[in-house]
Design an enzyme around this catalytic site. Sequence first.
Site, PDB file in Angstrom:
ATOM      1  N   GLY A 240      -4.901   3.909   4.801  1.00  0.00           N
ATOM      2  CA  GLY A 240      -3.735   3.799   3.925  1.00  0.00           C
ATOM      3  C   GLY A 240      -3.760   2.522   3.127  1.00  0.00           C
ATOM      4  N   SER A 243       1.980  -1.626  -0.692  1.00  0.00           N
ATOM      5  CA  SER A 243       2.175  -2.690  -1.667  1.00  0.00           C
ATOM      6  C   SER A 243       1.762  -4.053  -1.128  1.00  0.00           C
ATOM      7  CB  SER A 243       3.633  -2.723  -2.113  1.00  0.00           C
ATOM      8  OG  SER A 243       4.459  -2.941  -0.996  1.00  0.00           O
ATOM      9  N   GLY A 245      -0.834  -4.438   1.369  1.00  0.00           N
ATOM     10  CA  GLY A 245      -2.227  -4.511   1.802  1.00  0.00           C
ATOM     11  C   GLY A 245      -2.773  -3.157   2.189  1.00  0.00           C
ATOM     12  N   VAL A 247      -4.431  -0.513   5.237  1.00  0.00           N
ATOM     13  CA  VAL A 247      -4.354  -0.221   6.680  1.00  0.00           C
ATOM     14  C   VAL A 247      -5.615   0.538   7.072  1.00  0.00           C
ATOM     15  CG1 VAL A 247      -3.027   0.904   8.505  1.00  0.00           C
ATOM     16  CG2 VAL A 247      -1.829  -0.119   6.567  1.00  0.00           C
ATOM     17  N   ASP A 352      13.870  -0.728   3.691  1.00  0.00           N
ATOM     18  CA  ASP A 352      12.925   0.158   3.002  1.00  0.00           C
ATOM     19  C   ASP A 352      12.801   1.480   3.765  1.00  0.00           C
ATOM     20  OD1 ASP A 352      11.333   0.797   0.864  1.00  0.00           O
ATOM     21  OD2 ASP A 352       9.522  -0.145   1.668  1.00  0.00           O
TER      22      ASP A 352
HETATM   23  N1  LIG Z   1       0.294   2.168  12.555  1.00  0.00           N
HETATM   24  C1  LIG Z   1      -0.164   3.010  11.630  1.00  0.00           C
HETATM   25  N2  LIG Z   1      -0.858   4.103  11.982  1.00  0.00           N
HETATM   26  C2  LIG Z   1      -1.315   4.978  11.047  1.00  0.00           C
HETATM   27  N3  LIG Z   1      -1.119   4.829   9.715  1.00  0.00           N
HETATM   28  C3  LIG Z   1      -0.433   3.742   9.296  1.00  0.00           C
HETATM   29  C4  LIG Z   1       0.064   2.786  10.216  1.00  0.00           C
HETATM   30  N4  LIG Z   1       0.717   1.833   9.519  1.00  0.00           N
HETATM   31  C5  LIG Z   1       0.623   2.191   8.223  1.00  0.00           C
HETATM   32  N5  LIG Z   1      -0.064   3.324   8.075  1.00  0.00           N
HETATM   33  C6  LIG Z   1      -0.340   4.017   6.808  1.00  0.00           C
HETATM   34  O1  LIG Z   1      -0.867   3.076   5.890  1.00  0.00           O
HETATM   35  C7  LIG Z   1      -0.231   3.189   4.618  1.00  0.00           C
HETATM   36  C8  LIG Z   1       0.280   1.857   4.124  1.00  0.00           C
HETATM   37  O2  LIG Z   1       1.002   1.234   5.136  1.00  0.00           O
HETATM   38  P1  LIG Z   1       2.323   0.427   4.906  1.00  0.00           P
HETATM   39  O3  LIG Z   1       3.286   1.391   4.315  1.00  0.00           O
HETATM   40  O4  LIG Z   1       2.739  -0.243   6.147  1.00  0.00           O
HETATM   41  O5  LIG Z   1       1.878  -0.628   3.832  1.00  0.00           O
HETATM   42  P2  LIG Z   1       2.850  -1.426   2.902  1.00  0.00           P
HETATM   43  O6  LIG Z   1       2.051  -2.282   2.031  1.00  0.00           O
HETATM   44  O7  LIG Z   1       3.829  -2.152   3.733  1.00  0.00           O
HETATM   45  O8  LIG Z   1       3.557  -0.220   2.121  1.00  0.00           O
HETATM   46  P3  LIG Z   1       4.806  -0.266   1.167  1.00  0.00           P
HETATM   47  O9  LIG Z   1       4.227  -0.172  -0.197  1.00  0.00           O
HETATM   48  O10 LIG Z   1       5.659   0.941   1.490  1.00  0.00           O
HETATM   49  O11 LIG Z   1       5.506  -1.510   1.463  1.00  0.00           O
HETATM   50  C9  LIG Z   1       0.835   4.221   4.775  1.00  0.00           C
HETATM   51  O12 LIG Z   1       0.347   5.387   4.136  1.00  0.00           O
HETATM   52  C10 LIG Z   1       0.977   4.498   6.223  1.00  0.00           C
HETATM   53  O13 LIG Z   1       1.131   5.874   6.415  1.00  0.00           O
END
Ligand SMILES: Nc1ncnc2c1ncn2[C@@H]1O[C@H](COP(=O)(O)OP(=O)(O)OP(=O)(O)O)[C@@H](O)[C@H]1O
Length: 523
Positions: A240, A243, A245, A247, A352
């Site tokens: 994944g 915004s 980073g 994952v 969020d």
């Molecule tokens: N613990 C996890 N296990 C499996 N997939 C995950 C996990 N944490 C995040 N993901 C996946 O990774 C992607 C990005 O994660 P996350 O939403 O935490 O990033 P972010 O940068 O905080 O996103 P946002 O833009 O919503 O703030 C998402 O599609 C989510 O489904």
Amino acid sequence: MNRTFSLRRKVKKSEISTPSNFEHRIHAGFDARTGTYTGLPKQWQALLGPPRSISRPKPMVDPSCITPVDVAELKTVIRGPSSRYNSPLPFGVTNSPLPSVARSNSLRISATASPVVNVSATRQSFRPSLPPVSQRGYPFNDPSYAPLPLRNQRPPTTTTTTFGVESPRQSHHQITTIVAPPSRTMTPQMQPKLPSTPQTVRQQPKSTEGVSDEEFRNALRFVVDSTDPRSDLTDYKQIGEGSTGVVDAAYKISTKQIVAVKRMNLKKQQRRELLFNEVSILRQYQHPNIVRFFSSHLVDDDLWVVMEFMEGGSLTDIVTATRMTEPQIATISRQVLSALDFLHARKVIHRDIKSDSILLKRDGTVKLSDFGFCGQLSEEVPRRRSLVGTPYWTAAEVIAREPYDTRADIWSFGVMLIEMVEGEPPFFNDQPFQAMKRIRDEPEARFSRHAKVSLELTDLLSHCIVKDINQRWSSKDLLHHRFFTKAQHSSSIAPLLLQLQGNTINGNVPSAHHSTQISTVIQ
Ligand SMILES: Nc1ncnc2c1ncn2[C@@H]1O[C@H](COP(=O)(O)OP(=O)(O)OP(=O)(O)O)[C@@H](O)[C@H]1O
């Protein structure tokens, strides 16, 4: 016979000339940065729908609080599993005042054991080149935007946060103090020297110096583990991108377990102090419906958060692929409310809440994730004001720049109920600014007339999406709503996941098989 043969021979072949005066009028392509098709004729574009309907909206952060660092491109997550593309930085930057941590998301725990990090900042050093407002989607530099009062209400007069307008009451340079929660894994040697008086957030004398990357890294070092996670992790596969980073799923050798590793570059954050949230909320607040935290680390310029791998994917994957039954909606949303009730009792606003922030285990357990935008309330700061959230899910009072509290999450939870019924939030085909105006000015959204929903679910929604916050129910009250008599055990969601995902894996796998199994689940 002979006659037919001779007739055939007489038919003259028509000559086809090679093209001349050729004009290349259509040149269709796919822009991976915006996740949209380019150059399509209007009719074709109409069939695909507007670009907004395919791209996942990004959270926004009050631009007056953007950290003065070099900002590179941020990411967009595209609707549907495993389709993620880059998009240009969507956030405007204004000459507005410097961030005050009194208004920031950083957790401020007044416990005397909390490490204190002094962060000075200068806004003048930060001038990234940005695309025009119209291309960014968010209206931060739009003079007509700031601030949006609720209809028939006067704009707040005390706020110092404005969009595109410099407040004369604030200086260009401030030092702010972030009080980060203590690390459970911190050794006594790592504990920073604490002042003798309890810490509250305060404004310090002016500074002309910004926070260097090194200073910020040192600050973060206080709250993360000192170990290098790379020696215990292997077989990374990106699953994944958000915004803040990327994952990855990775195999943790010591525990023979697949984990999720969120990697956030310190130099690519809108507000890098929010990274403290990523570490502290997950570590501090453990609950069966909150994604489990294992450890956090600084690896070069990245903050790594190692957490439990949610192999069932996100609720977005479900709501966009299928129409859920009411028992399924009740089963999932009760677990989300449980997590919210837990956070709200601790005065934490998630800020969020949306289907993307809800992740599932293969067994159907639902967990809340993505704590990067949380706000901590306290006796001294019982409400927040900064505009944080993802436009379509943001509560009317947040958009109107009025003080808000944990009930803002309940509004977003209501929007998520609509997602579970209709596949997307209200106003999703509008641009974010337009959607925000409509949320503020139009009557509260309800299920569409065509959605066949029960009276119970309709009633539940009416207690969530309601502009009068005194009428809005708390998570605790909502948990007692009669709609939840339809809720079942979380395992009832498992068949739905199996149906959607096909192959799944066990999070605890023998090391000999782990790499193939990771690939299976994250295809
Ligand atoms: N613990 C996890 N296990 C499996 N997939 C995950 C996990 N944490 C995040 N993901 C996946 O990774 C992607 C990005 O994660 P996350 O939403 O935490 O990033 P972010 O940068 O905080 O996103 P946002 O833009 O919503 O703030 C998402 O599609 C989510 O489904």
